[in-house]
Design a protein around this motif. Structure first.
Motif, short mmCIF file in Angstrom:
data_model
loop_
_atom_site.label_atom_id
_atom_site.label_comp_id
_atom_site.label_asym_id
_atom_site.label_seq_id
_atom_site.Cartn_x
_atom_site.Cartn_y
_atom_site.Cartn_z
N UNK A 140 0.81 -1.21 0.00
CA UNK A 140 0.00 0.00 0.00
C UNK A 140 0.84 1.25 0.00
N UNK A 141 0.21 2.35 0.40
CA UNK A 141 0.83 3.67 0.36
C UNK A 141 1.12 4.16 1.79
N UNK A 142 2.39 4.53 2.04
CA UNK A 142 2.79 5.12 3.31
C UNK A 142 3.27 6.54 3.03
N UNK A 143 2.65 7.52 3.68
CA UNK A 143 2.98 8.92 3.44
C UNK A 143 3.51 9.56 4.72
N UNK A 144 4.59 10.30 4.58
CA UNK A 144 5.20 10.98 5.72
C UNK A 144 5.46 12.44 5.36
N UNK A 145 5.16 13.34 6.30
CA UNK A 145 5.37 14.75 6.01
C UNK A 145 5.37 15.61 7.25
N UNK A 146 5.57 16.91 7.04
CA UNK A 146 5.56 17.85 8.16
C UNK A 146 5.10 19.21 7.68
N UNK A 147 4.75 20.05 8.64
CA UNK A 147 4.36 21.44 8.36
C UNK A 147 4.87 22.30 9.50
N UNK A 148 4.80 23.62 9.32
CA UNK A 148 5.27 24.53 10.35
C UNK A 148 4.12 25.27 11.01
N UNK A 149 4.48 26.14 11.92
CA UNK A 149 3.52 27.05 12.54
C UNK A 149 3.37 28.25 11.60
#
Length: 375
Positions: A140-149
């Protein structure tokens, strides 16, 4: 006898304990945290692969507190009174002559459907959930990420996501299952990891391309579901989502008059003092400090700030002007479970060394060395 209260039991808090006790053996130290334990968050990246169990990253601090002659109060801070001299907690009010706030940050969880994402650095439970979910997947699909304030872009912690991502790629290859998975990396930033320096960003993106990791960059996140991620530009599949939101201040700050930064953190000066409050200091993720926009939110930076805060507080006790500052520097090894890329940056240079097996073992050695002081 001077009384110092420390809020938290993470990197900054424990470094403040060591620095205070080394320089002032006679002072009284009270530390407030939910449990007398320290979680070594950098090691969480190794839990999905089984290199760490997770439980081995939780250090019982009772013996350390006994050696350091620290009184531990099991509770949470809830407010301040009398200009910071009275810390309100879930277990009563604690009087102090000096206060160091090192209670960490709080992840911003406002995106629609964020309950479908695992926040890797929330602790051992999160890391174990990642491990167990991946073990149960056939593909399947594994997604990893981030965002800021959005109100304070530097208030973020994206580095571990790269390590989870590359570590997962290696893990699935080792298990002979990589061809059944599609790995995705996503972030609103066009140049992810920019605080590591331009060379590091180029290296990280090239490494993703080499490993066949799909990237989704430069578009605002709209929300998550149990099987998809939506940005302003697209929707893509994700059976497992790992997401590091931006950081803001602790909820209990709202019940104080402490000055706040645009992103909700505690405002601090170059000596880690909270402006307008006598003998109140902040260190680590709780604070917003003057410096370059690439100043990291990491354990090493928290240690440097905590040492400065402790020294300056003791200087005030002695009737001296607090002068200690802290170096602004970033040192990290972006680990892949069997090798690592060394990145170092200060205001004069930016060093990026290619991935080598030596750096993986160096990161493991540093973990052992760092934790030895608390065991």
């Amino acid at each position: 006898m001077q009384r110092v209260t420390i809020v938290g039991s993470g990197f900054a808090a424990l470094t403040a304990v060591i620095e205070l006790r080394k320089r002032a053996p006679e002072i009284e130290i009270t530390l407030v945290s939910r449990r007398p334990e320290f979680v070594y968050y950098p090691g969480l990246i190794w839990v999905p692969s089984g290199l760490r169990t997770g439980d081995d990253l939780v250090i019982d601090l009772r013996r350390f507190f006994e050696r350091m002659k620290v009184r531990h109060l099991a509770g949470e801070a809830t407010g301040l009174k009398n200009g910071g001299r009275l810390l309100e907690t879930t277990h009563g009010t604690v009087e102090n002559d000096g206060l160091i706030i090192a209670s960490g940050g709080r992840f911003i969880k406002k995106l629609p459907g964020i309950e479908h994402a695992i926040v890797p650095c929330e602790g051992v439970v999160a890391a174990k959930e990642i491990r167990d979910r991946v073990r149960a997947m056939d593909g399947g699909h594994i997604a990893m990420g981030f965002a800021g304030n959005p109100n304070e872009p530097s208030s973020m912690r994206g580095g571990p996501v790269f390590e989870f991502l590359f570590g997962m790629d290696n893990q699935l290859k080792r298990e002979g299952r990589r061809d059944r998975f599609t790995l995705h990396f996503f972030t609103p930033a066009e140049r992810p990891g920019n605080r590591l320096g331009p060379k590091a960003v180029d290296g990280l993106l090239a490494e993703m391309a080499r490993r066949g990791i799909r990237t989704h960059l430069g578009h605002k996140l709209k929300g998550f579901s149990d099987s998809q991620i939506t940005t302003e530009a697209e929707t893509f599949d994700a059976d497992l989502i790992l997401f590091m939101p931006g950081l803001t201040g602790n909820a209990w700050f709202d019940d104080t008059d402490l000055p706040r930064s645009p992103g909700g953190l505690l405002q601090a000066d170059a000596q880690c003092r909270v402006p307008g409050f006598e003998r109140v200091y902040v260190a680590g993720d709780s604070g917003s400090f003057p410096g370059p926009d690439w100043m990291p939110k990491q354990g090493h930076m928290a240690d440097l700030q905590a040492r400065a805060a402790a020294r300056n507080l003791l200087a005030e006790f002695a009737g001296q002007k607090p002068k200690a500052g802290f170096r602004v520097e970033l040192i990290c090894i972006v680990d892949t479970n069997d090798s690592g890329m060394l990145v170092a940056r200060n205001e004069k240079f930016n060093l990026v060394l290619p991935s080598m097996r030596l750096f993986h073992w160096l990161k493991r050695f540093f973990e052992w060395l760092y934790l030895r002081r608390y065991r």
